[in-house]
Design a protein around this motif. Structure first.
Motif, PDB file in Angstrom:
ATOM      1  N   ALA A  84     -11.159  10.650   1.902  1.00  0.00           N
ATOM      2  CA  ALA A  84     -11.896   9.578   2.309  1.00  0.00           C
ATOM      3  C   ALA A  84     -11.138   8.085   1.393  1.00  0.00           C
ATOM      4  O   ALA A  84     -11.036   7.030   1.770  1.00  0.00           O
ATOM      5  N   LEU A  85     -10.665   8.443   0.330  1.00  0.00           N
ATOM      6  CA  LEU A  85     -10.100   7.443  -0.697  1.00  0.00           C
ATOM      7  C   LEU A  85      -8.669   7.244  -0.083  1.00  0.00           C
ATOM      8  O   LEU A  85      -8.262   6.046   0.048  1.00  0.00           O
ATOM      9  N   GLY A  86      -7.881   8.456   0.514  1.00  0.00           N
ATOM     10  CA  GLY A  86      -6.642   7.973   1.267  1.00  0.00           C
ATOM     11  C   GLY A  86      -6.881   7.181   2.316  1.00  0.00           C
ATOM     12  O   GLY A  86      -6.104   6.183   2.541  1.00  0.00           O
ATOM     13  N   VAL A  87      -7.813   7.426   3.386  1.00  0.00           N
ATOM     14  CA  VAL A  87      -8.167   6.789   4.443  1.00  0.00           C
ATOM     15  C   VAL A  87      -8.300   5.287   4.123  1.00  0.00           C
ATOM     16  O   VAL A  87      -7.982   4.261   4.625  1.00  0.00           O
ATOM     17  N   GLY A  88      -9.415   5.118   3.009  1.00  0.00           N
ATOM     18  CA  GLY A  88      -9.508   3.821   2.583  1.00  0.00           C
ATOM     19  C   GLY A  88      -8.610   2.963   2.257  1.00  0.00           C
ATOM     20  O   GLY A  88      -8.159   1.762   2.538  1.00  0.00           O
ATOM     21  N   PHE A  93      -4.067  -1.242   3.501  1.00  0.00           N
ATOM     22  CA  PHE A  93      -2.730  -1.481   3.391  1.00  0.00           C
ATOM     23  C   PHE A  93      -2.370  -2.063   4.939  1.00  0.00           C
ATOM     24  O   PHE A  93      -1.908  -3.180   5.258  1.00  0.00           O
ATOM     25  N   LEU A  94      -3.145  -1.334   6.062  1.00  0.00           N
ATOM     26  CA  LEU A  94      -2.760  -1.691   7.252  1.00  0.00           C
ATOM     27  C   LEU A  94      -3.605  -2.880   7.688  1.00  0.00           C
ATOM     28  O   LEU A  94      -3.027  -3.772   8.611  1.00  0.00           O
ATOM     29  N   LEU A 100      -0.123  -7.608   1.580  1.00  0.00           N
ATOM     30  CA  LEU A 100       1.016  -7.172   2.007  1.00  0.00           C
ATOM     31  C   LEU A 100       1.459  -6.818   3.712  1.00  0.00           C
ATOM     32  O   LEU A 100       2.464  -6.999   3.867  1.00  0.00           O
ATOM     33  N   GLY A 101       0.316  -6.839   4.205  1.00  0.00           N
ATOM     34  CA  GLY A 101       0.537  -6.509   5.746  1.00  0.00           C
ATOM     35  C   GLY A 101       0.384  -7.835   6.464  1.00  0.00           C
ATOM     36  O   GLY A 101       0.826  -8.614   6.027  1.00  0.00           O
TER      37      GLY A 101
ATOM     38  N   VAL B  40     -11.922  -4.072   3.849  1.00  0.00           N
ATOM     39  CA  VAL B  40     -10.838  -4.486   4.594  1.00  0.00           C
ATOM     40  C   VAL B  40     -11.169  -6.144   5.186  1.00  0.00           C
ATOM     41  O   VAL B  40     -10.526  -6.937   5.336  1.00  0.00           O
ATOM     42  N   TYR B  41     -12.708  -6.217   5.324  1.00  0.00           N
ATOM     43  CA  TYR B  41     -12.981  -7.629   5.954  1.00  0.00           C
ATOM     44  C   TYR B  41     -13.572  -8.509   4.806  1.00  0.00           C
ATOM     45  O   TYR B  41     -13.873  -9.504   4.844  1.00  0.00           O
TER      46      TYR B  41
END
Lengths: 102, 193
Positions: A84-88, A93-94, A100-101, B40-41
């Motif tokens: 979950a942490l990695g996906v978050g 980043f995405l 940065l993106g 994200v938002y």
């Protein structure tokens, strides 16, 4: 009783539970205090994340007994947590949440 | 350790507890996705109100303290049930449920005051992600309160002895998980603005 079952240790006593509650209370006070001190503004996010992580770990280890229970429980909890942490972090980043993106 | 009513799998671990930890693992992914969506938002709302304008830190700090103390009451309830101390088991189970209800009261107050200030699920990205995240957490707290009240009723029916301590331990795992999720939400949503 299997070896794994035997590897579980006794849960802590009332004194430990009260001590953990006191530490959790103090950390929460520090978190709120840090939030209101302007000098902490530049390092607010990392400081709060560390304090929050500490509270998280204390509750999981002592109140959820992960420190004392079978290592398999630790694995079953930690792997999805890390996922979950990695996906978050990847999503942030995405979507350019770190500036940065896109 | 509470193994009285346990059914062990080939791993040597109780099947209910093993399954419940797997469920908690899946809940990590659910809340992870909701928190990620919020982050994200974050700061991308075109119209207000925004976090700085609307969040009430002192009130939420009190409700956070309330939920932390409910976790203490929960472990004390488990210890009392495991020892066969019916009186204290009922007291601490009742206290945990009560503190959970107090938390829900704070959340109800917060949600209604936000709506009065013009922030709804449809107002902006902050409103959508905030209400979905904290609302999902609140729903989990509500389920936990119902679960605790069920255990309290079972205790009054004299059906919650030390042999049923594993059931209380599993309810406790759920309650503490709800607590740790709030620890993250409080920091990420309320304090880091």
């Amino acid at each position: 009783m299997s070896a794994e079952h035997a590897s579980e240790r006794a849960h802590p006593g009332t004194g430990t539970y009260l001590a953990i509650a006191a530490v959790l209370f103090i950390i929460t006070l520090v978190e709120v205090g840090v939030f209101y001190v302007p000098a902490f503004k530049p390092v607010l996010a990392p400081v709060l994340l560390v304090l929050s992580g500490l509270k998280f770990a204390l509750v999981v280890m002592f109140y959820m007994h992960l420190k004392f229970d079978s290592p398999l429980f630790r694995l079953i909890f930690t792997l999805p947590l890390l996922l979950a942490l990695g996906v978050g972090i990847a999503l942030m980043f995405l979507f350019g949440a770190f500036g940065l993106g896109s | 350790m509470t193994h009285a009513a346990a059914h062990y799998t080939s791993t040597g671990l109780d099947n209910k507890k093993l399954a419940f930890w797997a469920f908690i693992g899946s809940e990590c992914l659910l809340f992870g996705s909701l928190i990620s969506t919020y982050l994200v938002y974050k700061g991308r709302s075109v119209v207000g109100p925004t976090t700085q304008e609307i969040l009430n830190i002192p009130v939420t700090s009190v409700s956070t303290f309330d939920l932390l103390m409910s976790s203490l009451a929960m472990v004390l309830a488990l210890a009392a049930v495991a020892k066969g101390d019916k009186l204290w088991a009922r007291f601490w189970l009742g206290a945990t449920a009560f503190l959970g209800l107090v938390f829900l009261g704070f959340q109800f107050y917060e949600f209604t005051s936000f709506v009065h200030e013009g922030l709804t699920l449809k107002t902006n990205l902050f409103g959508s992600t905030f209400f979905v995240l904290t609302g999902t957490h609140g729903a989990h707290v509500a389920v936990g309160v119902l679960w605790l009240l069920t255990l309290l009723v079972r205790s009054f029916q004299r059906k919650l002895g030390p042999e049923k301590a594993l059931n209380v331990e599993i309810a406790g795992l759920y309650w503490h998980f709800v607590d740790v999720v709030w620890i993250v939400i409080f920091t990420v949503v309320y304090l880091i603005q």
